[in-house]
Design an enzyme around this catalytic site. Structure first.
Site, mmCIF file in Angstrom:
data_model
loop_
_atom_site.group_PDB
_atom_site.id
_atom_site.type_symbol
_atom_site.label_atom_id
_atom_site.label_comp_id
_atom_site.label_asym_id
_atom_site.label_seq_id
_atom_site.Cartn_x
_atom_site.Cartn_y
_atom_site.Cartn_z
ATOM 1 N N GLY A 172 -16.700 4.297 -3.873
ATOM 2 C CA GLY A 172 -18.085 4.000 -4.219
ATOM 3 C C GLY A 172 -18.348 4.166 -5.702
ATOM 4 O O GLY A 172 -17.436 4.461 -6.491
ATOM 5 N N GLY A 213 -12.848 -0.026 -7.612
ATOM 6 C CA GLY A 213 -13.341 1.351 -7.613
ATOM 7 C C GLY A 213 -14.793 1.395 -8.027
ATOM 8 O O GLY A 213 -15.104 1.495 -9.211
ATOM 9 N N CYS A 271 -2.345 5.288 0.196
ATOM 10 C CA CYS A 271 -3.395 5.761 1.091
ATOM 11 C C CYS A 271 -3.342 7.281 1.229
ATOM 12 O O CYS A 271 -2.288 7.832 1.580
ATOM 13 C CB CYS A 271 -3.270 5.114 2.467
ATOM 14 N N ASN A 292 0.830 -1.197 0.000
ATOM 15 C CA ASN A 292 0.000 0.000 0.000
ATOM 16 C C ASN A 292 0.869 1.253 0.000
ATOM 17 O O ASN A 292 1.341 1.694 1.036
ATOM 18 C CB ASN A 292 -0.919 -0.005 1.230
#
Length: 299
Positions: free
Chosen positions: A213, A239, A126, A123
């Site tokens: 969302g 996504g 973020c 990751n």
């Protein structure tokens, strides 16, 4: 339905998006984690992180903002509690690895090499932490450097999670490929904010957060498609995936597998529904092997 994501063999192309499924225990009454292509854990650091101040979640039209800040109890807890549970359930395990620095990423990997883990998701994207996270993932030279260091520390499949908050997503993808990644995952959340006009204040304590969302799906599809044209690595697309048809769209754009994230918050059966939706699409269109969908977009 089986796919190969950079050496990670998945029984179907569906996993969970990091941070939206924890380690699966909370969803145990709804989803048999062994039936998923993989379970991707919440981001884990060397020691526990408290996360950001509240409020840190806000609803938006067709999506949500979060500024959790990678809150987690640390890698030892994951190895002692969550990974054994996932192993007992027969799940394929992807651990999302986080850190404030190159050394912390390497320290987390070093610990996890002792655990039954099938792949890592690095990751570097973020938007909700002030050190590490997205700050590493916006500079191609930095991306290549951290991926190279982690690549040297493990032989397990290495997936690198990219941030969409850059000018050129393909330059970042090429840097990850040059560093030795086995696959890339995208997109992480888009940086956004919301305002409470009546109070004349930001909705969230940190002001900005990550937008996810259905509202981000067009951006995510475009970036998956661009990266599929630019590099040879397989892609884990995510996504705004809410249904099997959404997942198929990502595969047509070039994704080998997909991750379901925000949908889990509104539908605990979302991952199961997406798998069934992909199967239904393949049956209706005479697709005998789901791999035939990868990059099959007709432009």
């Amino acid at each position: 339905m089986a796919v190969n994501l950079g050496g990670l063999l998945m029984k179907n192309p569906v996993t969970t998006a990091s941070g939206t499924f924890a380690a699966g225990r909370e969803y145990n009454d709804f989803v048999d984690v062994s039936t998923l292509g993989a379970v991707t854990t919440k981001g884990v650091s060397l020691h526990g992180w408290e996360g950001n101040d509240t409020p840190r979640i806000a609803e938006t039209p067709s999506g949500m903002l979060n500024s959790i800040g990678l809150q987690n109890p640390g890698v030892k807890h994951l190895m002692d509690i969550d990974i054994p549970w996932l192993n007992d359930k027969g799940a394929t395990v992807i651990v999302n690895v986080s850190g404030h620095s190159f050394d912390e990423y390497l320290a987390v990997i070093d610990e996890l090499e002792q655990a039954r883990v099938h792949a890592y998701e690095l990751n570097i994207s973020c938007p909700n932490v002030d050190a590490g996270g997205m700050t590493l993932g916006t500079d191609p030279a930095c991306v290549e450097a951290i991926v190279s260091k982690v690549r040297a520390a493990t032989k397990r499949p290495l997936i690198v999670k990219l941030t969409p908050n850059v000018t050129s997503i393909t330059e970042i993808a090429k840097a990850a490929e040059a560093g030795g990644a086995d696959a890339i995952s995208l997109i992480n959340t888009l940086l956004g904010m919301s305002i409470d006009a009546e109070r004349m204040r930001p909705t969230m304590a940190r002001v900005v957060g990550g937008l996810s969302g259905p509202c981000v799906k067009p951006v995510a599809l475009r970036m998956v498609w661009e990266c599929h044209q630019a590099i040879s690595l397989p892609i884990l697309g995510m996504g705004g995936i809410m249904s099997g048809l959404d997942a198929v769209e990502f595969m047509l754009a070039g994704a080998t597998a997909v991750a379901v994230g925000t949908a889990n918050f509104v539908n605990p059966f979302a991952t199961k529904d997406v798998i069934e939706g992909i199967e239904d699409f393949c049956e209706r269109h005479g697709v005998g092997d789901v791999n035939e969908l990868i990059g099959a977009l007709k432009c």
